[in-house]
Write a protein that holds these residues in place. Structure first.
Motif, PDB file in Angstrom:
ATOM      1  N   THR A 123       0.750  -0.951  -0.169  1.00 24.04           N
ATOM      2  CA  THR A 123      -0.070  -0.041   0.001  1.00 24.04           C
ATOM      3  C   THR A 123       0.772   1.332   0.013  1.00 24.04           C
ATOM      4  OG1 THR A 123      -0.184  -0.168   2.478  1.00 24.04           O
ATOM      5  CG2 THR A 123      -2.022  -1.121   1.079  1.00 24.04           C
ATOM      6  N   TRP A 124       0.341   2.309  -0.302  1.00 22.06           N
ATOM      7  CA  TRP A 124       1.061   3.561  -0.628  1.00 22.06           C
ATOM      8  C   TRP A 124       1.185   4.123   0.855  1.00 22.06           C
ATOM      9  CZ3 TRP A 124       3.967   4.774  -4.182  1.00 22.06           C
ATOM     10  CH2 TRP A 124       4.040   4.303  -5.684  1.00 22.06           C
ATOM     11  N   ILE A 125       2.225   4.674   1.346  1.00 18.97           N
ATOM     12  CA  ILE A 125       2.489   5.206   2.789  1.00 18.97           C
ATOM     13  C   ILE A 125       2.738   6.728   2.461  1.00 18.97           C
ATOM     14  CG2 ILE A 125       3.861   5.201   4.747  1.00 18.97           C
ATOM     15  CD1 ILE A 125       4.299   2.012   4.063  1.00 18.97           C
ATOM     16  N   ASP A 126       2.143   7.591   3.205  1.00 18.12           N
ATOM     17  CA  ASP A 126       2.157   8.892   3.132  1.00 18.12           C
ATOM     18  C   ASP A 126       3.752   9.271   3.901  1.00 18.12           C
ATOM     19  OD1 ASP A 126       0.005   9.981   1.754  1.00 18.12           O
ATOM     20  OD2 ASP A 126      -1.115   9.614   3.730  1.00 18.12           O
ATOM     21  N   VAL A 127       4.711   9.982   3.339  1.00 16.25           N
ATOM     22  CA  VAL A 127       5.949  10.321   3.959  1.00 16.25           C
ATOM     23  C   VAL A 127       5.683  11.615   4.784  1.00 16.25           C
ATOM     24  CG1 VAL A 127       8.281  10.915   3.408  1.00 16.25           C
ATOM     25  CG2 VAL A 127       7.149   9.288   2.132  1.00 16.25           C
ATOM     26  N   PRO A 128       5.840  11.751   5.807  1.00 17.10           N
ATOM     27  CA  PRO A 128       5.622  12.899   6.748  1.00 17.10           C
ATOM     28  C   PRO A 128       6.295  14.210   6.366  1.00 17.10           C
ATOM     29  CG  PRO A 128       6.149  10.924   8.138  1.00 17.10           C
ATOM     30  CD  PRO A 128       6.478  10.438   6.918  1.00 17.10           C
ATOM     31  N   HIS A 129       5.907  15.240   6.264  1.00 16.40           N
ATOM     32  CA  HIS A 129       6.449  16.487   5.585  1.00 16.40           C
ATOM     33  C   HIS A 129       7.108  17.110   7.267  1.00 16.40           C
ATOM     34  CE1 HIS A 129       7.667  19.919   3.882  1.00 16.40           C
ATOM     35  NE2 HIS A 129       6.864  20.904   4.786  1.00 16.40           N
ATOM     36  N   LEU A 130       8.327  17.300   7.103  1.00 16.99           N
ATOM     37  CA  LEU A 130       9.093  17.867   8.061  1.00 16.99           C
ATOM     38  C   LEU A 130       9.845  19.128   7.665  1.00 16.99           C
ATOM     39  CD1 LEU A 130      10.606  14.733   9.955  1.00 16.99           C
ATOM     40  CD2 LEU A 130       8.461  15.933  10.419  1.00 16.99           C
ATOM     41  N   GLU A 131       9.613  20.085   8.145  1.00 20.83           N
ATOM     42  CA  GLU A 131      10.107  21.351   7.869  1.00 20.83           C
ATOM     43  C   GLU A 131      11.688  21.542   8.204  1.00 20.83           C
ATOM     44  OE1 GLU A 131       9.045  24.140   6.397  1.00 20.83           O
ATOM     45  OE2 GLU A 131       6.824  23.661   6.470  1.00 20.83           O
ATOM     46  N   ASP A 132      12.430  22.057   7.285  1.00 22.23           N
ATOM     47  CA  ASP A 132      13.944  21.950   7.254  1.00 22.23           C
ATOM     48  C   ASP A 132      14.587  20.685   7.333  1.00 22.23           C
ATOM     49  OD1 ASP A 132      14.009  24.898   7.305  1.00 22.23           O
ATOM     50  OD2 ASP A 132      13.669  24.966   9.338  1.00 22.23           O
ATOM     51  N   SER A 133      14.030  19.738   6.752  1.00 24.05           N
ATOM     52  CA  SER A 133      14.732  18.301   6.389  1.00 24.05           C
ATOM     53  C   SER A 133      14.770  17.789   5.204  1.00 24.05           C
ATOM     54  CB  SER A 133      13.692  17.382   7.192  1.00 24.05           C
ATOM     55  OG  SER A 133      12.387  17.247   6.647  1.00 24.05           O
ATOM     56  N   PHE A 134      15.564  16.965   4.846  1.00 26.09           N
ATOM     57  CA  PHE A 134      15.663  16.209   3.655  1.00 26.09           C
ATOM     58  C   PHE A 134      15.140  14.809   3.461  1.00 26.09           C
ATOM     59  CE2 PHE A 134      19.234  19.284   3.843  1.00 26.09           C
ATOM     60  CZ  PHE A 134      19.053  20.101   2.487  1.00 26.09           C
ATOM     61  N   ILE A 135      14.567  14.188   2.609  1.00 26.01           N
ATOM     62  CA  ILE A 135      14.232  13.028   2.432  1.00 26.01           C
ATOM     63  C   ILE A 135      15.315  12.354   1.198  1.00 26.01           C
ATOM     64  CG2 ILE A 135      12.463  11.351   1.370  1.00 26.01           C
ATOM     65  CD1 ILE A 135      10.615  13.807   1.928  1.00 26.01           C
ATOM     66  N   ILE A 136      15.814  11.161   1.764  1.00 27.24           N
ATOM     67  CA  ILE A 136      16.841  10.432   0.921  1.00 27.24           C
ATOM     68  C   ILE A 136      16.101   9.107   0.511  1.00 27.24           C
ATOM     69  CG2 ILE A 136      19.199   9.447   0.784  1.00 27.24           C
ATOM     70  CD1 ILE A 136      18.904  12.434   1.921  1.00 27.24           C
ATOM     71  N   ASN A 137      16.144   9.185  -1.195  1.00 30.85           N
ATOM     72  CA  ASN A 137      15.681   7.898  -1.625  1.00 30.85           C
ATOM     73  C   ASN A 137      16.765   7.194  -2.261  1.00 30.85           C
ATOM     74  OD1 ASN A 137      13.020   8.547  -1.391  1.00 30.85           O
ATOM     75  ND2 ASN A 137      12.726   9.949  -2.917  1.00 30.85           N
ATOM     76  N   LEU A 138      16.977   5.975  -2.229  1.00 35.01           N
ATOM     77  CA  LEU A 138      17.843   5.190  -2.816  1.00 35.01           C
ATOM     78  C   LEU A 138      17.507   4.949  -4.406  1.00 35.01           C
ATOM     79  CD1 LEU A 138      18.794   2.363  -0.160  1.00 35.01           C
ATOM     80  CD2 LEU A 138      19.874   4.455  -0.885  1.00 35.01           C
ATOM     81  N   GLY A 139      18.358   4.845  -5.338  1.00 37.49           N
ATOM     82  CA  GLY A 139      18.159   4.881  -6.534  1.00 37.49           C
ATOM     83  C   GLY A 139      18.426   3.506  -6.817  1.00 37.49           C
ATOM     84  N   ASP A 140      18.058   3.127  -8.456  1.00 36.22           N
ATOM     85  CA  ASP A 140      18.240   1.861  -9.134  1.00 36.22           C
ATOM     86  C   ASP A 140      19.674   1.293  -9.138  1.00 36.22           C
ATOM     87  OD1 ASP A 140      15.547   1.662  -9.568  1.00 36.22           O
ATOM     88  OD2 ASP A 140      15.989   2.774 -11.550  1.00 36.22           O
ATOM     89  N   LEU A 141      20.762   2.331  -9.325  1.00 34.16           N
ATOM     90  CA  LEU A 141      22.167   2.171  -9.298  1.00 34.16           C
ATOM     91  C   LEU A 141      22.534   1.375  -8.062  1.00 34.16           C
ATOM     92  CD1 LEU A 141      24.349   2.514 -11.392  1.00 34.16           C
ATOM     93  CD2 LEU A 141      25.124   4.247  -9.935  1.00 34.16           C
ATOM     94  N   MET A 142      21.941   2.096  -6.674  1.00 37.03           N
ATOM     95  CA  MET A 142      22.446   1.410  -5.494  1.00 37.03           C
ATOM     96  C   MET A 142      21.843   0.281  -5.348  1.00 37.03           C
ATOM     97  SD  MET A 142      24.144   1.972  -2.906  1.00 37.03           S
ATOM     98  CE  MET A 142      24.673   3.750  -3.171  1.00 37.03           C
ATOM     99  N   GLN A 143      20.561  -0.151  -5.844  1.00 35.60           N
ATOM    100  CA  GLN A 143      19.982  -1.351  -5.910  1.00 35.60           C
ATOM    101  C   GLN A 143      20.779  -2.401  -6.392  1.00 35.60           C
ATOM    102  OE1 GLN A 143      15.909  -1.754  -6.507  1.00 35.60           O
ATOM    103  NE2 GLN A 143      16.148  -3.841  -7.494  1.00 35.60           N
ATOM    104  N   ARG A 144      21.496  -1.979  -7.474  1.00 34.32           N
ATOM    105  CA  ARG A 144      22.491  -2.734  -8.564  1.00 34.32           C
ATOM    106  C   ARG A 144      23.578  -3.177  -7.633  1.00 34.32           C
ATOM    107  NH1 ARG A 144      21.991  -3.227 -14.327  1.00 34.32           N
ATOM    108  NH2 ARG A 144      23.854  -4.593 -15.021  1.00 34.32           N
ATOM    109  N   TRP A 145      24.248  -2.051  -7.277  1.00 36.14           N
ATOM    110  CA  TRP A 145      25.371  -2.081  -6.593  1.00 36.14           C
ATOM    111  C   TRP A 145      25.413  -3.318  -5.214  1.00 36.14           C
ATOM    112  CZ3 TRP A 145      27.772   3.133  -7.068  1.00 36.14           C
ATOM    113  CH2 TRP A 145      29.358   3.102  -7.483  1.00 36.14           C
ATOM    114  N   THR A 146      24.147  -2.821  -4.550  1.00 37.14           N
ATOM    115  CA  THR A 146      23.970  -3.813  -3.419  1.00 37.14           C
ATOM    116  C   THR A 146      23.302  -5.237  -3.909  1.00 37.14           C
ATOM    117  OG1 THR A 146      21.878  -2.973  -2.908  1.00 37.14           O
ATOM    118  CG2 THR A 146      23.563  -1.715  -2.001  1.00 37.14           C
TER     119      THR A 146
END
Length: 232
Positions: A123-146
């Motif tokens: 299911t889709w999960i809402d990502v909380p919005h936090l002021e003055d913060s960053f969201i880090i998404n892993l990408g396809d290249l890192m999936q391949r590397w790992t």
């Protein structure tokens, strides 16, 4: 990137009609994200139990020749009468990012992710919005590397209703303007990417991927995405 000759990327271009502060502010932000990416890479190396915490940052992997890209995304204000309260207004369709990771500065709620790429069981999960913060998404290249030990983040953006508490019953859907800044962390184009030794076990978890150049991977994923859109 600052050095287009080393990265083999187009030179930087800024909007002609932008304010005089736009180019220097954007350049400073880009540089700050480069520095943050280096810090994150060291953390990733530690988590992957690599011998050298600077492994991802070695010359030729992530240096002045990297192919990182900065994208400023604007989702304008929405207002319309909603006939189906359960309907979801998609502002950016579901996708994964192609590179190593993405550093996202979100301008408001609306980002959703799935913990599993099996659409029938997740299911889709809402990502909380936090002021003055960053969201880090892993990408396809890192999936391949790992070697799929870590998976790229499947995500989308939906419109959120700022009028949910309205008691008039007019069915008016109001979604505020949302602006975000995505820094796509891409390696040097000539970086050879193959499953890391710490992510491979010949008996229980053999290597799933052949070696590939980072730039070839980006082109391959882009072409796959375009083909998928065309088939739809």
């Amino acid at each position: 990137p600052m050095n287009s000759e080393l990265s083999n990327m187009p030179p930087r271009k800024f909007p002609v009609n932008a304010s005089s502060n736009f180019a220097p502010a954007t350049t400073r932000y880009y540089s700050a994200m480069e520095n943050l990416a280096q810090i994150l890479f060291r953390g990733l190396a530690m988590a992957l139990k690599l011998d050298d915490t600077f492994w991802f940052l070695q010359e030729g992997r992530f240096d002045d020749g990297h192919q990182c890209a900065l994208r400023i995304l604007n989702y304008p204000e929405l207002e319309y009468v909603q006939t189906d309260a359960s309907a979801v207004h998609i502002r950016a369709g579901e996708h994964t990012d192609y590179g190593a990771m993405t550093i996202l500065k979100s301008g408001g709620p609306g980002l959703q992710l799935q913990l599993s790429k099996d659409a029938e069981s997740s299911t889709w999960i809402d990502v909380p919005h936090l002021e003055d913060s960053f969201i880090i998404n892993l990408g396809d290249l890192m999936q391949r590397w790992t070697n799929d030990k870590w998976t790229s983040t499947l995500h989308r953006v939906v419109a959120t209703n700022n009028n949910e508490n309205d008691r008039t019953g007019d069915g008016l859907f109001k979604s505020a303007r949302r602006q975000s800044i995505a820094f796509f962390v891409n390696m040097n184009g000539n970086t050879t990417v193959s499953p890391l030794e710490t992510c491979v076990d010949e008996v229980t978890h053999p290597s799933k991927y052949e070696p590939i150049k980072a730039s070839e991977h980006l082109i391959q994923r882009h072409n796959q995405s375009m083909m998928a859109k065309h088939e739809k």
